[in-house]
Design a protein around this motif. Structure first.
Motif, short mmCIF file in Angstrom:
data_model
loop_
_atom_site.label_atom_id
_atom_site.label_comp_id
_atom_site.label_asym_id
_atom_site.label_seq_id
_atom_site.Cartn_x
_atom_site.Cartn_y
_atom_site.Cartn_z
N MET A 1 -24.82 36.94 29.79
CA MET A 1 -25.09 38.26 29.13
C MET A 1 -23.76 39.02 28.83
N LEU A 2 -22.91 39.13 29.82
CA LEU A 2 -21.40 39.83 29.61
C LEU A 2 -20.90 39.06 28.33
N LEU A 3 -20.87 38.01 28.34
CA LEU A 3 -20.24 37.25 27.14
C LEU A 3 -20.64 37.72 25.65
N SER A 4 -22.14 37.73 25.77
CA SER A 4 -22.77 37.95 24.59
C SER A 4 -22.61 39.48 24.12
N MET A 5 -22.77 40.27 25.25
CA MET A 5 -22.44 41.78 24.96
C MET A 5 -21.18 42.29 24.28
N LEU A 6 -20.20 41.33 24.65
CA LEU A 6 -18.83 41.54 24.27
C LEU A 6 -18.81 41.10 22.69
N ILE B 1 -23.28 30.15 20.83
CA ILE B 1 -21.95 29.93 21.64
C ILE B 1 -22.65 30.42 23.09
N VAL B 2 -23.43 31.34 23.24
CA VAL B 2 -23.63 31.72 24.54
C VAL B 2 -24.78 31.17 25.24
N THR B 3 -25.91 30.54 24.64
CA THR B 3 -26.93 29.95 25.03
C THR B 3 -26.77 28.78 25.82
N PRO B 4 -26.06 27.87 25.17
CA PRO B 4 -25.60 26.70 26.03
C PRO B 4 -24.96 27.01 27.36
N LEU B 5 -24.06 28.03 27.42
CA LEU B 5 -23.57 28.34 28.70
C LEU B 5 -24.49 28.94 29.63
N LYS C 1 -25.85 34.09 38.42
CA LYS C 1 -24.58 34.21 37.96
C LYS C 1 -24.47 33.54 36.50
N GLY C 2 -25.10 32.46 36.48
CA GLY C 2 -25.26 31.85 34.93
C GLY C 2 -25.67 33.10 33.97
N TRP C 3 -26.96 33.84 34.37
CA TRP C 3 -27.41 34.87 33.52
C TRP C 3 -26.50 36.04 33.36
N VAL D 1 -26.59 37.23 11.29
CA VAL D 1 -25.76 36.13 11.25
C VAL D 1 -24.96 36.27 12.76
N SER D 2 -24.66 37.52 13.09
CA SER D 2 -23.87 37.61 14.46
C SER D 2 -24.83 37.32 15.50
N GLN D 3 -26.03 37.80 15.45
CA GLN D 3 -26.91 37.29 16.72
C GLN D 3 -26.85 35.85 16.74
#
Length: 351
Positions: free
Chosen positions: A211-216, A288-292, A205-207, A280-282
């Motif tokens: 992934m969905l958040l980072s893709m968006l 933002i996403v990695t800590p989540l 679930k965490g992964w 920069v985008s990555q």
């Protein structure tokens, strides 16, 4: 008489030893057969894993709908599945034409873009060496590798249909499959089996959420950035980047190549700016996403993650490399629960 007695005493031992040999051979043969079956059906097992990830998504969305609307569980799941499919269809309906035009334009521009990049590389000694490494037999090997990477058992559309329907089936009756798996576990180990399944579910679930958040986020950032810079087919390039976000480490690097190549047709400075935009985008998305992800998922060593991706890419192509990270997480959880914790417990016990 003594010889007969001696023979009688040794015969049972001899039979027992022979039985153990045959038993060992049978176990080895069964192990080999299982490995061969898994090897042949490995892509099917990966599709089952992908289907379970789709089910995790449907259940997560259903949980949100249930909390917000106070609907019963079954109706929330139906809305989750039907709503997701309808939303995807609507997005394709409104954006499909634009995406199709930009993808066609991208495919038309790439040959000229590659020729421009070759000409600029050829003007530099280091660039000429790079071109030489991709010519002749090396080029054919690269093409063969890429072809095997994107090859799938049933074709891309066939795999997607199977994964989608597996996800729907897993969503409709999750307890049926979980209870079926627990039936294979000994009675005194059922609590451990349930704990392992819960831990794997939480990790996946965490992964998936990450992934969905980072893709968006990466799709939005790249679309806006490329549009401001003035690079053509910005939406198509952003969608490619968003999809390749599923592949950690390698995906962002691969996604950057077509954008930089297209920017080279404008100017070298534009190509540098586009490369910086991707970097920069990555970086923003990662911070933002990695800590989540790390809150819900176990810590995966970067080197081990990259090795698992390379191995899975060789074994199962695109599907394998996309699912390499969740598969590695499952393996690490199993090893931790079934081996490492037992070793640590045995060492902690006195005497």
């Amino acid at each position: 008489m003594a010889e007969k007695k001696k023979h009688a005493d040794t015969t049972p031992n001899q039979l027992t030893y022979t039985g153990k040999v045959w038993q060992t051979m049978a176990i080895i043969a069964l192990f080999v057969v299982v490995i061969l079956v898994i090897r042949v059906a490995f892509n099917v097992l990966l599709m089952a894993l992908a289907g379970s990830l789709i089910a995790v998504y449907f259940h997560g969305l259903g949980d949100i709908i249930q909390r917000k609307t106070r609907l019963n569980r079954k109706l929330a799941m139906i809305i989750s599945i039907a709503g997701s499919i309808i939303l995807l269809g609507v997005l394709l309906w409104f954006m499909g034409t634009k995406i199709q035009v930009q993808v066609a334009e991208l495919s038309n521009k790439l040959p000229a873009t590659l020729n421009t990049a070759k000409a600029k590389l050829a003007a530099v000694p280091i660039g000429q060496k790079v071109l030489d490494s991709f010519s002749g037999d090396n080029s054919q090997k690269l093409f063969t590798t890429a072809q095997s990477f994107f090859a799938t058992g049933f074709g891309v559309l066939g795999d997607l249909y199977i994964i989608l329907f597996l996800g729907i089936f897993f969503t409709a009756s999750p307890s049926l499959y979980k209870d079926g798996m627990l039936l294979l576990v000994p009675k005194n180990k059922k609590m451990l089996g349930q704990h392992i399944m819960d831990r794997i579910s939480l990790s996946l679930k965490g992964w998936l959420k990450g992934m969905l958040l980072s893709m968006l986020l990466i799709t939005i950032l790249i679309t806006i950035g490329l549009s401001i810079i003035g690079v053509p087919v910005a939406l198509a390039l952003a969608l490619i980047t968003g999809i390749l976000e599923l592949v950690p480490n390698l995906g962002p690097l691969i996604a950057m190549i077509p954008g930089v190549l297209l920017a080279l047709t404008i100017s070298t400075n534009t190509a540098i700016i586009v490369a910086l935009l991707y970097i920069v985008s990555q970086t923003i998305v990662a911070n933002i996403v990695t800590p989540l992800i790390q809150k819900k998922m176990i810590n995966l060593p970067p080197a081990l993650t990259l090795i698992s991706q390379l191995v899975m890419a060789t074994v199962s192509g695109a599907l394998g490399i996309i699912l390499a990270v969740p598969l590695l997480a499952i393996i690490i959880i199993l090893v931790d629960e079934l081996y490492v914790k037992k070793i640590n417990k045995a060492e902690a016990e006195p005497g």
